[in-house]
Design an enzyme around this catalytic site. Structure first.
Site, PDB file in Angstrom:
ATOM      1  N   GLU A   1      -1.236  12.279   3.964  1.00 33.59           N
ATOM      2  CA  GLU A   1      -1.098  11.056   4.832  1.00 33.59           C
ATOM      3  C   GLU A   1      -0.593  11.349   6.198  1.00 33.59           C
ATOM      4  O   GLU A   1       0.913  11.264   6.520  1.00 33.59           O
ATOM      5  CB  GLU A   1      -0.223   9.877   4.171  1.00 33.59           C
ATOM      6  CG  GLU A   1      -0.475   8.760   4.766  1.00 33.59           C
ATOM      7  CD  GLU A   1       0.244   7.532   4.179  1.00 33.59           C
ATOM      8  OE1 GLU A   1       1.058   7.849   3.140  1.00 33.59           O
ATOM      9  OE2 GLU A   1       0.408   6.298   4.476  1.00 33.59           O
TER      10      GLU A   1
ATOM     11  N   LYS B   1      -5.167  10.561   3.385  1.00 37.80           N
ATOM     12  CA  LYS B   1      -4.991   9.196   3.501  1.00 37.80           C
ATOM     13  C   LYS B   1      -4.701   8.846   5.139  1.00 37.80           C
ATOM     14  O   LYS B   1      -3.631   9.094   5.428  1.00 37.80           O
ATOM     15  CB  LYS B   1      -3.641   8.725   2.698  1.00 37.80           C
ATOM     16  CG  LYS B   1      -3.221   7.403   2.748  1.00 37.80           C
ATOM     17  CD  LYS B   1      -2.292   6.975   1.734  1.00 37.80           C
ATOM     18  CE  LYS B   1      -1.739   5.608   2.286  1.00 37.80           C
ATOM     19  NZ  LYS B   1      -1.017   5.108   0.805  1.00 37.80           N
TER      20      LYS B   1
HETATM   21  C1  5MM Z   1       3.974   1.338   0.299  1.00 40.45           C
HETATM   22  O1  5MM Z   1       4.713   1.896   1.541  1.00 40.45           O
HETATM   23  C2  5MM Z   1       5.051   3.354   1.677  1.00 40.45           C
HETATM   24  C3  5MM Z   1       6.068   3.857   1.824  1.00 40.45           C
HETATM   25  O2  5MM Z   1       6.688   3.459   3.147  1.00 40.45           O
HETATM   26  P1  5MM Z   1       8.321   3.755   3.201  1.00 40.45           P
HETATM   27  O3  5MM Z   1       8.619   5.282   2.684  1.00 40.45           O
HETATM   28  O4  5MM Z   1       8.477   3.756   4.735  1.00 40.45           O
HETATM   29  O5  5MM Z   1       9.333   2.849   2.506  1.00 40.45           O
HETATM   30  C4  5MM Z   1       3.952   4.003   2.676  1.00 40.45           C
HETATM   31  O6  5MM Z   1       3.777   5.436   2.676  1.00 40.45           O
HETATM   32  C5  5MM Z   1       2.388   3.437   2.221  1.00 40.45           C
HETATM   33  O7  5MM Z   1       2.241   4.087   1.145  1.00 40.45           O
HETATM   34  C6  5MM Z   1       1.252   3.676   3.298  1.00 40.45           C
HETATM   35  O8  5MM Z   1       2.006   3.641   4.589  1.00 40.45           O
HETATM   36  C7  5MM Z   1       0.294   2.819   3.036  1.00 40.45           C
HETATM   37  O9  5MM Z   1       0.718   1.393   3.109  1.00 40.45           O
HETATM   38  P2  5MM Z   1       0.049   0.155   4.070  1.00 40.45           P
HETATM   39  O10 5MM Z   1       0.930  -0.783   3.729  1.00 40.45           O
HETATM   40  O11 5MM Z   1      -0.015   1.018   5.442  1.00 40.45           O
HETATM   41  O12 5MM Z   1      -1.222   0.287   3.396  1.00 40.45           O
END
Ligand code: 5MM
Length: 351
Positions: free
Chosen positions: A177, A219
């Site tokens: 990602e 991702k």
């Molecule tokens: C769910 O949020 C994930 C973890 O974020 P932190 O490490 O900042 O707590 C994040 O990696 C998430 O899996 C991705 O950003 C995708 O989430 P979104 O909300 O952008 O679809």
């Protein structure tokens, strides 16, 4: 461990009509999300909320896998079932976030690199023993006047490749990602060129570290104007630009691209995924690994209805059905008409 395990998991995660629920918010992020709906973040609240999500009836119709956080993979449901087994039982593949978050990149103010490589081999073995079958590592790339630097892109690509190689060694399918953040006033074109550069470095490093691309998923962010940009771009243009960048940079041996939502509204994320899937066939499956865009309505329902299980689960299922329909290029789940699974019996009257 053979490559067939990681390849099979990658394919299962991008099965038709399904995608991934990202529920891997770290404790500080989860505290922010809960505070956003007026709730305090405690361990029992986080556990109950996530158990509610994961036990949603029929969730496996639209959700192939769930990404867990370290705290969650070690928690048990109210009946004592460990969370990964709870998912497994529902036909959903458990996964785990294995990065340790971002840290400042020295000499490059405002830029970050993702930490967590130290001890990763041992942590992956532990997670595999707990039931995880895939992993996720997120790099964060910010767009600014002189950002991102080449050093930032290279450092993050290197970490992603080292992580991916280790995950495959443990039999876990790595989700790679590299997220180019939406924050800022930049244009669609600027996002396209930064996303393109980030992906070029990532695939160069994955090749260098001999990662089996068929046993990975990408991702990425969708290619979008910044959140503070004045430019307005329709969903078809976003899909076109996103696909042009991906076609230039992502090898065809990657089985699937699972987009993050990145701060788009749930409606925008689903509509744009549908637009992406309406374009000509691509070499990879185009799916979702949404966090906020799947959970936002469920979290609001959880807060509005004081932890109501039916309201929360129905909000999640609706959103997952929308994202699942978007995999077929449909804006509405009612418009998904699948071909019958078996041919009509011979001799049956013509319709
Ligand atoms: C769910 O949020 C994930 C973890 O974020 P932190 O490490 O900042 O707590 C994040 O990696 C998430 O899996 C991705 O950003 C995708 O989430 P979104 O909300 O952008 O679809």
């Amino acid at each position: 461990m053979t490559a067939s395990t990681t390849r099979a998991t990658a394919l299962a995660l991008v099965a038709p009509g399904k995608g991934i629920l990202a529920a891997d918010e770290s404790t500080p992020t989860m505290a922010r999300r809960l505070a956003g709906v007026g709730l305090e973040s405690t361990e029992p609240v986080r556990r109950a909320y996530r158990e509610t999500l994961f036990t949603t009836p029929d969730l496996a119709r639209h959700v192939s896998g769930v990404i867990l956080y370290d705290e969650t993979i070690r928690q048990r449901a109210a009946d004592g079932t460990p969370m990964p087994q709870l998912l497994d039982r529902a036909g959903i593949i458990p996964g785990i976030k294995v990065d340790a978050g971002v840290t400042a990149l020295p000499s490059f103010p405002g830029e970050v690199v993702t930490a967590g490589l130290d001890g990763l081999r041992e942590r992956l073995a532990d997670y595999a023993a707990l039931g995880a079958r895939f992993a996720k590592w997120r790099a964060v790339i910010r767009i600014g006047e002189d950002r991102p630097s080449e050093a930032c892109l290279r450092a993050n690509a290197h970490a992603l490749a080292r992580y991916a190689a280790l995950a495959q060694e443990s039999g876990l399918t790595p989700i790679v990602e590299p997220e180019v953040l939406m924050d800022g006033p930049h244009s669609l074109e600027r996002c396209a060129s930064v996303t393109s550069a980030a992906l070029r470095y990532v695939y160069e490093e994955l090749a260098r570290y001999r990662v089996d691309l068929a046993g990975t998923l990408l991702k990425p962010n969708m290619v979008l104007p910044g959140a503070d940009a004045t430019e307005s771009v329709d969903d078809a243009a976003i899909a076109d630009r996103t696909l042009a960048v991906l076609r230039d940079t992502v090898p065809a041996s990657v089985p699937g691209i699972v987009f993050l939502s990145g701060g788009q509204t749930e409606e925008q994320a689903a509509a744009r995924l549908a637009a992406l899937n309406r374009a000509a066939p691509q070499p990879w499956q185009l799916s979702f690994s949404f966090g906020r865009a799947l959970q936002a309505p469920a979290l609001r329902a959880w807060a509005d209805d004081e932890g109501s299980v039916p309201a929360t689960q129905s909000a999640l299922l609706n959103q997952a059905a929308l994202a699942g329909a978007a995999r077929y290029g449909a804006d509405d789940p009612a418009d998904v008409h699948l071909a019958p699974l078996s041919p009509p019996v011979s001799g049956a009257p013509a319709p």
